[in-house]
Design an enzyme around this catalytic site. Structure first.
Site, PDB file in Angstrom:
ATOM      1  N   HIS A   6       0.802  -1.223   0.000  1.00 19.79           N
ATOM      2  CA  HIS A   6       0.000   0.000   0.000  1.00 19.79           C
ATOM      3  C   HIS A   6       0.834   1.272   0.000  1.00 19.79           C
ATOM      4  CE1 HIS A   6      -3.055  -2.973   0.733  1.00 19.79           C
ATOM      5  NE2 HIS A   6      -3.928  -2.083   0.330  1.00 19.79           N
ATOM      6  N   ASP A  16      -3.730  -3.272  12.421  1.00 26.03           N
ATOM      7  CA  ASP A  16      -4.164  -2.767  11.110  1.00 26.03           C
ATOM      8  C   ASP A  16      -4.443  -3.981  10.256  1.00 26.03           C
ATOM      9  OD1 ASP A  16      -4.511  -1.566   8.649  1.00 26.03           O
ATOM     10  OD2 ASP A  16      -2.389  -1.068   8.381  1.00 26.03           O
ATOM     11  N   MET A  17      -5.694  -4.398  10.197  1.00 22.16           N
ATOM     12  CA  MET A  17      -5.989  -5.662   9.534  1.00 22.16           C
ATOM     13  C   MET A  17      -7.182  -5.568   8.600  1.00 22.16           C
ATOM     14  SD  MET A  17      -7.885  -7.977  12.435  1.00 22.16           S
ATOM     15  CE  MET A  17      -9.538  -7.479  13.010  1.00 22.16           C
ATOM     16  N   TRP A  73     -18.095 -16.901   9.845  1.00 23.71           N
ATOM     17  CA  TRP A  73     -19.282 -16.062  10.036  1.00 23.71           C
ATOM     18  C   TRP A  73     -18.968 -14.840  10.908  1.00 23.71           C
ATOM     19  CZ3 TRP A  73     -18.323 -20.854  11.920  1.00 23.71           C
ATOM     20  CH2 TRP A  73     -18.187 -20.986  13.308  1.00 23.71           C
ATOM     21  N   LYS A  74     -17.939 -14.930  11.723  1.00 23.15           N
ATOM     22  CA  LYS A  74     -17.661 -13.817  12.636  1.00 23.15           C
ATOM     23  C   LYS A  74     -17.088 -12.605  11.892  1.00 23.15           C
ATOM     24  CE  LYS A  74     -17.510 -16.476  16.872  1.00 23.15           C
ATOM     25  NZ  LYS A  74     -16.843 -16.731  18.153  1.00 23.15           N
ATOM     26  N   GLY A 108       2.065  -4.148  15.460  1.00 17.61           N
ATOM     27  CA  GLY A 108       2.826  -2.909  15.326  1.00 17.61           C
ATOM     28  C   GLY A 108       4.301  -3.103  15.618  1.00 17.61           C
ATOM     29  N   GLU A 163       6.429  -5.296  14.450  1.00 17.51           N
ATOM     30  CA  GLU A 163       7.184  -5.520  13.224  1.00 17.51           C
ATOM     31  C   GLU A 163       7.297  -4.220  12.411  1.00 17.51           C
ATOM     32  OE1 GLU A 163       8.851  -8.015  12.549  1.00 17.51           O
ATOM     33  OE2 GLU A 163       9.077  -8.205  10.370  1.00 17.51           O
TER      34      GLU A 163
HETATM   35  N1  LIG Z   1      -9.010  -1.081   0.880  1.00 15.67           N
HETATM   36  C1  LIG Z   1      -8.119  -0.912   1.850  1.00 15.67           C
HETATM   37  O1  LIG Z   1      -8.036   0.125   2.490  1.00 15.67           O
HETATM   38  C2  LIG Z   1      -7.205  -2.057   2.175  1.00 15.67           C
HETATM   39  C3  LIG Z   1      -7.574  -3.383   1.893  1.00 15.67           C
HETATM   40  C4  LIG Z   1      -6.762  -4.433   2.318  1.00 15.67           C
HETATM   41  C5  LIG Z   1      -5.602  -4.152   3.005  1.00 15.67           C
HETATM   42  N2  LIG Z   1      -5.244  -2.848   3.252  1.00 15.67           N
HETATM   43  C6  LIG Z   1      -4.020  -2.541   3.985  1.00 15.67           C
HETATM   44  O2  LIG Z   1      -3.071  -3.538   3.716  1.00 15.67           O
HETATM   45  C7  LIG Z   1      -2.226  -3.710   4.832  1.00 15.67           C
HETATM   46  C8  LIG Z   1      -2.062  -5.176   5.138  1.00 15.67           C
HETATM   47  O3  LIG Z   1      -3.273  -5.713   5.662  1.00 15.67           O
HETATM   48  P1  LIG Z   1      -3.342  -7.247   6.118  1.00 15.67           P
HETATM   49  O4  LIG Z   1      -4.658  -7.506   6.707  1.00 15.67           O
HETATM   50  O5  LIG Z   1      -2.893  -8.109   5.020  1.00 15.67           O
HETATM   51  O6  LIG Z   1      -2.226  -7.246   7.270  1.00 15.67           O
HETATM   52  P2  LIG Z   1      -1.428  -8.433   7.974  1.00 15.67           P
HETATM   53  O7  LIG Z   1      -2.149  -9.730   7.893  1.00 15.67           O
HETATM   54  O8  LIG Z   1      -0.051  -8.381   7.480  1.00 15.67           O
HETATM   55  O9  LIG Z   1      -1.398  -7.907   9.481  1.00 15.67           O
HETATM   56  C9  LIG Z   1      -2.614  -7.694  10.178  1.00 15.67           C
HETATM   57  C10 LIG Z   1      -2.295  -7.285  11.594  1.00 15.67           C
HETATM   58  O10 LIG Z   1      -1.742  -8.381  12.289  1.00 15.67           O
HETATM   59  C11 LIG Z   1      -0.485  -8.067  12.851  1.00 15.67           C
HETATM   60  N3  LIG Z   1       0.375  -9.230  12.661  1.00 15.67           N
HETATM   61  C12 LIG Z   1       0.757  -9.803  11.496  1.00 15.67           C
HETATM   62  N4  LIG Z   1       1.499 -10.890  11.721  1.00 15.67           N
HETATM   63  C13 LIG Z   1       1.611 -11.022  13.060  1.00 15.67           C
HETATM   64  C14 LIG Z   1       2.257 -11.965  13.928  1.00 15.67           C
HETATM   65  N5  LIG Z   1       2.954 -12.997  13.445  1.00 15.67           N
HETATM   66  N6  LIG Z   1       2.140 -11.788  15.258  1.00 15.67           N
HETATM   67  C15 LIG Z   1       1.435 -10.766  15.748  1.00 15.67           C
HETATM   68  N7  LIG Z   1       0.803  -9.840  14.983  1.00 15.67           N
HETATM   69  C16 LIG Z   1       0.886  -9.967  13.661  1.00 15.67           C
HETATM   70  C17 LIG Z   1       0.013  -6.860  12.108  1.00 15.67           C
HETATM   71  O11 LIG Z   1       0.781  -6.041  12.981  1.00 15.67           O
HETATM   72  C18 LIG Z   1      -1.277  -6.169  11.707  1.00 15.67           C
HETATM   73  O12 LIG Z   1      -1.687  -5.278  12.721  1.00 15.67           O
HETATM   74  C19 LIG Z   1      -2.843  -2.879   5.938  1.00 15.67           C
HETATM   75  O13 LIG Z   1      -2.126  -1.668   6.056  1.00 15.67           O
HETATM   76  C20 LIG Z   1      -4.232  -2.594   5.462  1.00 15.67           C
HETATM   77  O14 LIG Z   1      -4.776  -1.365   5.954  1.00 15.67           O
HETATM   78  C21 LIG Z   1      -6.040  -1.804   2.857  1.00 15.67           C
HETATM   79  N1  LIG Z   2     -16.700 -13.687  28.895  1.00 14.60           N
HETATM   80  C1  LIG Z   2     -17.727 -13.317  28.142  1.00 14.60           C
HETATM   81  O1  LIG Z   2     -18.312 -12.268  28.322  1.00 14.60           O
HETATM   82  C2  LIG Z   2     -18.143 -14.228  27.036  1.00 14.60           C
HETATM   83  C3  LIG Z   2     -17.221 -15.132  26.466  1.00 14.60           C
HETATM   84  C4  LIG Z   2     -17.619 -15.883  25.356  1.00 14.60           C
HETATM   85  C5  LIG Z   2     -18.880 -15.725  24.824  1.00 14.60           C
HETATM   86  N2  LIG Z   2     -19.755 -14.858  25.411  1.00 14.60           N
HETATM   87  C6  LIG Z   2     -21.102 -14.684  24.853  1.00 14.60           C
HETATM   88  O2  LIG Z   2     -21.502 -15.894  24.276  1.00 14.60           O
HETATM   89  C7  LIG Z   2     -22.379 -15.638  23.191  1.00 14.60           C
HETATM   90  C8  LIG Z   2     -21.987 -16.478  22.006  1.00 14.60           C
HETATM   91  O3  LIG Z   2     -20.751 -15.999  21.451  1.00 14.60           O
HETATM   92  P1  LIG Z   2     -20.146 -16.684  20.141  1.00 14.60           P
HETATM   93  O4  LIG Z   2     -18.944 -15.951  19.731  1.00 14.60           O
HETATM   94  O5  LIG Z   2     -20.023 -18.144  20.370  1.00 14.60           O
HETATM   95  O6  LIG Z   2     -21.331 -16.409  19.102  1.00 14.60           O
HETATM   96  P2  LIG Z   2     -21.691 -17.078  17.692  1.00 14.60           P
HETATM   97  O7  LIG Z   2     -20.497 -17.684  17.036  1.00 14.60           O
HETATM   98  O8  LIG Z   2     -22.871 -17.930  17.871  1.00 14.60           O
HETATM   99  O9  LIG Z   2     -22.152 -15.787  16.871  1.00 14.60           O
HETATM  100  C9  LIG Z   2     -21.258 -14.704  16.663  1.00 14.60           C
HETATM  101  C10 LIG Z   2     -21.930 -13.665  15.805  1.00 14.60           C
HETATM  102  O10 LIG Z   2     -22.085 -14.177  14.491  1.00 14.60           O
HETATM  103  C11 LIG Z   2     -23.441 -14.106  14.083  1.00 14.60           C
HETATM  104  N3  LIG Z   2     -23.704 -15.352  13.343  1.00 14.60           N
HETATM  105  C12 LIG Z   2     -23.631 -16.623  13.826  1.00 14.60           C
HETATM  106  N4  LIG Z   2     -23.895 -17.499  12.849  1.00 14.60           N
HETATM  107  C13 LIG Z   2     -24.146 -16.778  11.730  1.00 14.60           C
HETATM  108  C14 LIG Z   2     -24.483 -17.107  10.372  1.00 14.60           C
HETATM  109  N5  LIG Z   2     -24.633 -18.368   9.975  1.00 14.60           N
HETATM  110  N6  LIG Z   2     -24.668 -16.094   9.487  1.00 14.60           N
HETATM  111  C15 LIG Z   2     -24.515 -14.828   9.881  1.00 14.60           C
HETATM  112  N7  LIG Z   2     -24.200 -14.441  11.143  1.00 14.60           N
HETATM  113  C16 LIG Z   2     -24.017 -15.408  12.042  1.00 14.60           C
HETATM  114  C17 LIG Z   2     -24.261 -13.994  15.325  1.00 14.60           C
HETATM  115  O11 LIG Z   2     -25.416 -13.214  15.056  1.00 14.60           O
HETATM  116  C18 LIG Z   2     -23.320 -13.269  16.275  1.00 14.60           C
HETATM  117  O12 LIG Z   2     -23.459 -11.882  16.151  1.00 14.60           O
HETATM  118  C19 LIG Z   2     -22.329 -14.134  22.979  1.00 14.60           C
HETATM  119  O13 LIG Z   2     -23.467 -13.569  23.575  1.00 14.60           O
HETATM  120  C20 LIG Z   2     -21.107 -13.673  23.741  1.00 14.60           C
HETATM  121  O14 LIG Z   2     -21.211 -12.344  24.251  1.00 14.60           O
HETATM  122  C21 LIG Z   2     -19.407 -14.113  26.502  1.00 14.60           C
END
Ligand SMILES: NC(=O)c1ccc[n+]([C@@H]2O[C@H](COP(=O)([O-])OP(=O)(O)OC[C@H]3O[C@@H](n4cnc5c(N)ncnc54)[C@H](O)[C@@H]3O)[C@@H](O)[C@H]2O)c1
Ligand SMILES: NC(=O)c1ccc[n+]([C@@H]2O[C@H](COP(=O)([O-])OP(=O)(O)OC[C@H]3O[C@@H](n4cnc5c(N)ncnc54)[C@H](O)[C@@H]3O)[C@@H](O)[C@H]2O)c1
Lengths: 344, 344
Positions: free
Chosen positions: B44, B182-183, B234-235, B314, B316
């Site tokens: 980028h 930044d992901m 889905w998340k 950050g 790296e």
């Molecule tokens: N349309 C857009 O604006 C667009 C679309 C896609 C990506 N981007 C840019 O491209 C760049 C790359 O994105 P990406 O999602 O491929 O990044 P990435 O997968 O390289 O990194 C995502 C995040 O994970 C962290 N990370 C990566 N490897 C790690 C590791 N081994 N341990 C711990 N943390 C780690 C990085 O510090 C970063 O914060 C970003 O600057 C993003 O804003 C922009």
């Molecule tokens: N310590 C805590 O506070 C704690 C820890 C873990 C989970 N929780 C709670 O447990 C509950 C369950 O969490 P989870 O991460 O297992 O949820 P989940 O995986 O069931 O769902 C995560 C999100 O994805 C959406 N989703 C699920 N299936 C989908 C599909 N097929 N298509 C589109 N969207 C879909 C749901 O609407 C939700 O918003 C939440 O209320 C969470 O706050 C609380």
């Protein structure tokens, strides 16, 4: 077994009152537990009550403490939860963030020293029901390995994003078909792994590593390695870590690594409640058009499985809410029996 | 090939001025491009400049437009970017959000009708360098299937979380070792898939579905199905969808499904810049202790690979910034030649 909302709520309230919670607060806390069960998040409704009662008994949750303001400036406040009941603390914090947003268009409460808020989505629905956008999250005890670590070092820090939609029946936001994302940052919780093990099922997607370090859908292998995955590998790991810092630093509270590994002592946690009131800056009609058109586009997109329409986050909540309100709320018989025993 | 920051920056600035960008704005825009390359986000930085130049040529990016305030109330403003240069628009919006936060402790600018901001992290570092916490994101054109859809319906909507840390050398936040996530919300971009194909490599983790609907690490199979994965299945799908709505509804701008599938016409997008100024509510010393202790805990945790220390988001970036400042900034020879040709 299905029971009515009223029976579920009043039973939970009565049990809470036996532990020393005041009638008014017990009633409200019970309503939040019952609503969570009614909305189909069974893991964090009634089924989670026994653990909260155990934590009241062991001193991890206070039945009487209420949150206090520690510091305040403009649209931002930091609060101390004094280990009070987690869902009541969280509801109060979100309500205050909305008050701040009434004045400043934005509002944020950073809450420390609170206890488990149960279903994170509760506070998203609370905000959306009043027409606010919300971002909210909690930290938790260490239960997921950070990317590159071998044991649990991160919380699964549920993250909530709420988008308000007007209820077409009433023309206001209350009980609208809001879009509410409520997700833990681990791909599967250990509770979900155990449920799969009990049913003898593999996970639908890889959920962690086996003891040899290979990605696997086998829940027992992940249990054994204790290496469940954060969503998106390094990405969810970074998200959980930064959300943890955001909450702990702004609230002056604990970060995940300072919280007990023992779930029965998972207390003193940190949370963020951040809301945006759109009403002075965006037009309600234009907002409705945008969200309706997006959902329409999602529904009419080509499907990966023709029989399964794609869903928006929160859609299933509304469906289950309606179904469980109509048919009664399903309860786990053994948990329900255990709770009733406490009243006899 | 490695070149100096000064040469990279001045060359980009000169090229931009040829397209009609004013000298002052070209200089700033070029600095942001050069910093992105220096910080190791090669996709980028300079490598993305040819596409921006093509979009200036086809009218998708305006060389002269500057953003204007559409509506304002308290700590929240909505802005129109008038298809101006994306990184300049974004930097101005983040600067304004920080001004609002000076007054209200929170500040938010919702920006519509802007163009690609390049590296999202740029605006996180900008905020953290002044001691602010930030949440910021953009929508994009459709490039990732929503969970349950077969083709691209979601943006990969990069999401940025910035946590400020004091620079131990100077005692203030400028150039501190900030934690900046930044992901993109897709697991891998199509650019990354293509790079793996070119190197004949499999992906490190599953990145999408093959044409038969099986999860795969084969980049060519994902290219073929056009079904790359959002993080966490889905998340991440729900996260991208809610971030899209948040940005489009508050700014009054376009949502992903309204943006061109053709990357050369990916413009008129929506972004959020949300900052928290902690100084009136949290203690700098306590915040430093919290973040330092968390990083210490991460570094001393048992490792999944003993030879590889876990990193915080950050970390790296800082390492590459230092290395590239010392050795010169690596540039892709063909891109660098192409850019220089424009000046001859
Ligand atoms: N349309 C857009 O604006 C667009 C679309 C896609 C990506 N981007 C840019 O491209 C760049 C790359 O994105 P990406 O999602 O491929 O990044 P990435 O997968 O390289 O990194 C995502 C995040 O994970 C962290 N990370 C990566 N490897 C790690 C590791 N081994 N341990 C711990 N943390 C780690 C990085 O510090 C970063 O914060 C970003 O600057 C993003 O804003 C922009
Ligand atoms: N310590 C805590 O506070 C704690 C820890 C873990 C989970 N929780 C709670 O447990 C509950 C369950 O969490 P989870 O991460 O297992 O949820 P989940 O995986 O069931 O769902 C995560 C999100 O994805 C959406 N989703 C699920 N299936 C989908 C599909 N097929 N298509 C589109 N969207 C879909 C749901 O609407 C939700 O918003 C939440 O209320 C969470 O706050 C609380």
């Amino acid at each position: 077994q299905r029971i009515s909302f009223a029976e579920l709520q009043s039973t939970i309230s009565a049990v809470l009152q036996r532990t020393g919670v005041s009638p008014k607060r017990a009633d409200r806390c019970a309503t939040l537990f019952a609503e969570t069960t009614r909305d189909g998040v069974y893991t964090h409704g009634l089924n989670r009550l026994p653990r909260m009662l155990a934590m009241i008994a062991n001193g991890s949750v206070s039945t009487t403490a209420e949150p206090t303001v520690v510091a305040s400036h403009g649209a931002l406040e930091s609060w101390d939860g004094h280990l009070g009941i987690g869902n009541l603390n969280a509801e109060a914090a979100m309500a205050r963030a909305m008050e701040l947003a009434d004045q400043y268009s934005l509002g944020c409460v950073a809450l420390r020293n609170t206890s488990h808020w149960m279903r994170g989505g509760t506070y998203g629905w609370q905000a959306a029901d009043r027409g606010y956008f919300a971002l909210s999250w909690t930290n938790t005890n260490p239960n997921t390995p950070a990317w590159g670590t071998a044991g649990p070092t991160l919380g699964n820090n549920p993250f909530v994003v709420a988008i308000p939609r007007i209820n077409p029946k009433t023309g206001d936001y209350r009980s609208g078909p809001h879009v509410v994302l409520d997700m833990a940052i681990s791909q599967f919780s250990y509770g979900q792994l155990d449920a799969h093990i009990a049913r003898g099922e593999q996970l639908s997607v890889p959920g962690g590593f086996d003891p040899e370090g290979n990605l696997t859908r086998d829940p027992a292998a992940i249990r054994e390695s204790y290496r469940a995955l954060p969503i998106g590998f390094w990405k969810g790991s970074g998200l959980a870590l930064t959300l943890d810092l955001f909450a702990a630093m702004l609230s002056g509270g604990k970060a995940t690594h300072e919280i007990s590994l023992d779930p029965l002592f998972e207390t003193g946690i940190s949370q963020i409640f951040l809301v945006v009131s759109p009403s002075n800056v965006a037009h309600a009609e234009a907002m409705t058009q945008t969200v309706d058109a997006l959902i329409q586009a999602l529904r009419s997109a080509p499907r990966s499985d023709p029989a399964t329409p794609p869903r928006y986050p929160g859609e299933e909540t509304l469906r289950l809410r309606e179904e469980n309100t109509r048919l009664g709320i399903p309860v786990d018989e053994s948990v329900w029996a255990e709770i009733q025993l406490r009243l006899s």
